[in-house]
Design a protein around this motif. Structure first.
Motif, PDB file in Angstrom:
ATOM      1  N   ASP A 516      40.074  43.536  41.316  1.00  0.00           N
ATOM      2  CA  ASP A 516      41.527  43.700  41.258  1.00  0.00           C
ATOM      3  C   ASP A 516      41.938  44.182  39.861  1.00  0.00           C
ATOM      4  N   SER A 517      43.206  44.500  39.715  1.00  0.00           N
ATOM      5  CA  SER A 517      43.664  45.152  38.478  1.00  0.00           C
ATOM      6  C   SER A 517      43.525  44.262  37.256  1.00  0.00           C
ATOM      7  N   ASN A 518      43.441  42.948  37.464  1.00  0.00           N
ATOM      8  CA  ASN A 518      43.277  42.020  36.342  1.00  0.00           C
ATOM      9  C   ASN A 518      41.940  41.288  36.411  1.00  0.00           C
ATOM     10  N   SER A 519      40.959  41.937  37.009  1.00  0.00           N
ATOM     11  CA  SER A 519      39.669  41.274  37.228  1.00  0.00           C
ATOM     12  C   SER A 519      39.048  40.816  35.908  1.00  0.00           C
ATOM     13  N   GLN A 520      38.386  39.677  35.981  1.00  0.00           N
ATOM     14  CA  GLN A 520      37.746  39.095  34.806  1.00  0.00           C
ATOM     15  C   GLN A 520      36.252  38.891  35.079  1.00  0.00           C
ATOM     16  N   LEU A 521      35.634  39.935  35.590  1.00  0.00           N
ATOM     17  CA  LEU A 521      34.211  39.868  35.889  1.00  0.00           C
ATOM     18  C   LEU A 521      33.420  39.898  34.583  1.00  0.00           C
ATOM     19  N   GLU A 522      32.468  39.003  34.467  1.00  0.00           N
ATOM     20  CA  GLU A 522      31.619  38.943  33.278  1.00  0.00           C
ATOM     21  C   GLU A 522      30.153  39.150  33.617  1.00  0.00           C
ATOM     22  N   LYS A 523      29.696  38.467  34.631  1.00  0.00           N
ATOM     23  CA  LYS A 523      28.290  38.581  35.026  1.00  0.00           C
ATOM     24  C   LYS A 523      28.018  39.895  35.732  1.00  0.00           C
ATOM     25  N   PHE A 524      29.004  40.374  36.484  1.00  0.00           N
ATOM     26  CA  PHE A 524      28.813  41.566  37.313  1.00  0.00           C
ATOM     27  C   PHE A 524      29.595  42.752  36.769  1.00  0.00           C
ATOM     28  N   GLN A 525      29.077  43.949  37.041  1.00  0.00           N
ATOM     29  CA  GLN A 525      29.828  45.179  36.838  1.00  0.00           C
ATOM     30  C   GLN A 525      30.226  45.709  38.203  1.00  0.00           C
TER      31      GLN A 525
END
Length: 543
Positions: A516-525
């Motif tokens: 989503d537009s505010n995604s906070q993914l860290e482990k994944f790209q």
């Protein structure tokens, strides 16, 4: 032309020889006089070269492989009336590597716009290897595109990697969104632009699921790039320039209206004129600029007097920039395929992990499923055959008929795929399908019938070894009734299916969805992050 001279002969022999040549010349002239010039030209071409005819879906390619030239030259036409496809405008040399390790060293350089067209199959009578040469050329381009894949997350360090987003006049984007209610006659497009173009939430499927339209990519990408940590606000600090022109929406609004080609091309021409007044565009002739286009490449490559689409990607100033599309044109190296937007837009790593666990444990009650519709107006399309094969063995195969509204609810499609081992993905109006990505995100192994559907499209998001995530069955075998697809898939060992599914779910899935537009993914790209990292890798190599 080489000319050889013989030694001087006696007068007597010369007279006899002259009479013989006069007689021969007269006969030859009478024969040639009766042959139309066009037919004579074809005969000469035939004697000088070898050729092959390739049929791929709606396209016919007649290719000539010259004995004196290294390139394969192809003329292309549609198999249906008034259907035209683009033909490359430049005669550039090409490379031909990597169908196998033994040919990787054949040639070392790919240049833009090679004149080769690839077939979806190699005919048995391809004794001269012309189709194989074309296949090598396309695969060579994919190798170049794969060489731009970055192993770094450039968002972690933006030094010297600034991304500048043009603030275009609103007619190139926002005003097009404003026409959503009148874009397609049978539906109101506006509902798909809610929640920053992700659409309305699908609560039944869980967190992160939205009713996303397949043509929403331009808006989704634009929203994300505006929030990219490497975004800069000064053109002089930028390495990469993003042009937020919603060209797909521009096309879509004219598809079903009776307007002239001049009207359809208006915005494209105005955009190019606007860019050519920018120093940032001129300094590298657009090579450091990127466009995201939410429809297939053919829609932007209208030829001659055809009525479908615009000429945006045929315009000369557009040739150097990178175009990211849901379906690329296989012989344009600056066309790069990226995933269709799916219904899943995770916010956190946990959203992805939760979904992975859910689909890996899913009870797959059906061996095979197909969500789609027949193409009665396209007799060469194999969908009707697949539907008949599926319906003849309902214990193993389930068919969801999209022509009767069965696919209008995304949850119906996703639930079908979650309960299936294999998902049939035949070509539709074009080779690629959004359904391919829906099946992968659902952990359903896609069954492909045309390499254009995936293998020649998405070098940044799908691996070169397509056997790791898909099963391929030549559509020509299906068309000639040489194979029963359901029976063929029954023979795939359970262990092999499980290995493919684990690879899809744990290795591929995160990179196929747009957070989503505010995604906070860290482990994944996700698909957006992978694409941006690769674009920055490519642009850093521009001198």
């Amino acid at each position: 032309m080489a000319i050889s001279m013989s030694k001087k002969k006696s007068k007597a022999s010369k007279k006899v020889e002259t009479k013989q040549y006069d007689f021969a010349d007269t006969i030859l002239f009478k024969i040639l006089y009766r042959i139309p010039a066009a037919i004579l030209l074809l005969i000469l071409i035939f004697l000088w070269s070898s050729s092959t005819t390739i049929i791929s879906g709606k396209f016919v390619h007649v290719c000539i492989s010259s004995r004196k030239l290294n390139n394969l030259y192809c003329l292309s036409a549609g198999t249906q009336p008034n259907f035209e496809i683009p033909i490359p405008a430049h005669n550039n040399s090409l490379i031909s590597p990597n169908i196998s390790a033994s040919i990787r060293e054949v040639v070392n350089i790919v240049r833009d716009d090679p004149d080769s067209i690839v077939s979806n199959r190699v005919h048995n009578n391809d004794s001269g290897g012309e189709v194989a040469i074309a296949v090598k050329a396309v695969e060579a381009q994919l190798q170049v595109q794969r060489s731009w894949i970055s192993n770094k997350n450039h968002a972690e360090s933006c030094d010297g990697r600034g991304i500048y987003v043009y603030d275009l006049p609103s007619k190139f984007n926002k005003d097009l969104v404003g026409q959503c209610g009148d874009m397609i006659p049978w539906t109101n497009f506006c509902k798909y632009f809610n929640n920053e173009a992700m659409g309305e939430p699908i609560t039944k499927l869980g967190k992160g699921w939205y009713h996303t339209h397949q043509y929403s990519l331009e808006l989704i990408f634009h929203t994300r790039v505006l929030k990219h940590p490497c975004r800069v606000y000064n053109e002089n600090d930028a390495k990469l320039f993003y042009v937020p022109f919603y060209a797909g929406l521009d096309i879509l609004r004219w598809h079903f209206k009776n307007v002239s080609n001049d009207v359809k091309d208006t915005l494209a021409l105005e955009l190019v004129k606007w860019l050519e007044n920018k120093k940032s565009w001129l300094q590298h002739s657009g090579r450091d600029h990127v466009f995201v286009l939410g429809k297939i490449s053919w829609d932007f490559r209208r030829k001659s007097d055809a009525s479908w689409g615009t000429r945006l990607l045929e315009l000369d100033p557009m040739q150097n920039s990178v175009k990211l599309l849901i379906e690329r044109q296989p012989w344009h190296i600056n066309d790069i395929g990226i995933p269709h937007p799916t219904y899943f837009h995770p916010h956190l790593d946990d959203d992805i992990i939760t979904w992975q666990l859910k689909i890996i444990r899913s009870n797959r009650k059906s061996l095979v499923s197909f969500a789609g519709a027949a193409r009665p107006d396209s007799p060469e399309n194999i969908r009707s055959i697949l539907i008949n094969q599926c319906n003849s063995d309902e214990r193993k195969c389930r068919f969801l008929n999209c022509s009767s509204g069965g696919c209008d609810q995304p949850e119906s499609v996703i639930e079908l795929f979650m309960e299936s081992e294999f998902c049939l993905q035949p070509p539709g109006d074009s080779p690629t399908r959004k359904s391919l990505f829906d099946s992968l995100v659902s952990g359903c192994i896609p069954v492909l019938f045309d390499p254009f559907t995936a293998y020649y499209q998405y070098p940044w998001h799908l691996p070169e070894d397509h056997s790791r995530y898909s099963v391929f069955i030549d559509q020509e075998e299906v068309r000639q009734m040489k194979v029963n697809v359901v029976e063929r898939l029954t023979k795939v060992p359970v262990r092999e299916r499980d290995d493919m599914r684990r690879y899809i779910v744990y290795e591929l899935l995160p990179g196929l969805v747009y957070g989503d537009s505010n995604s906070q993914l860290e482990k994944f790209q996700d698909a957006f992050s992978m694409t941006m990292n690769n674009l920055l890798e490519r642009v850093n190599r521009i001198e």
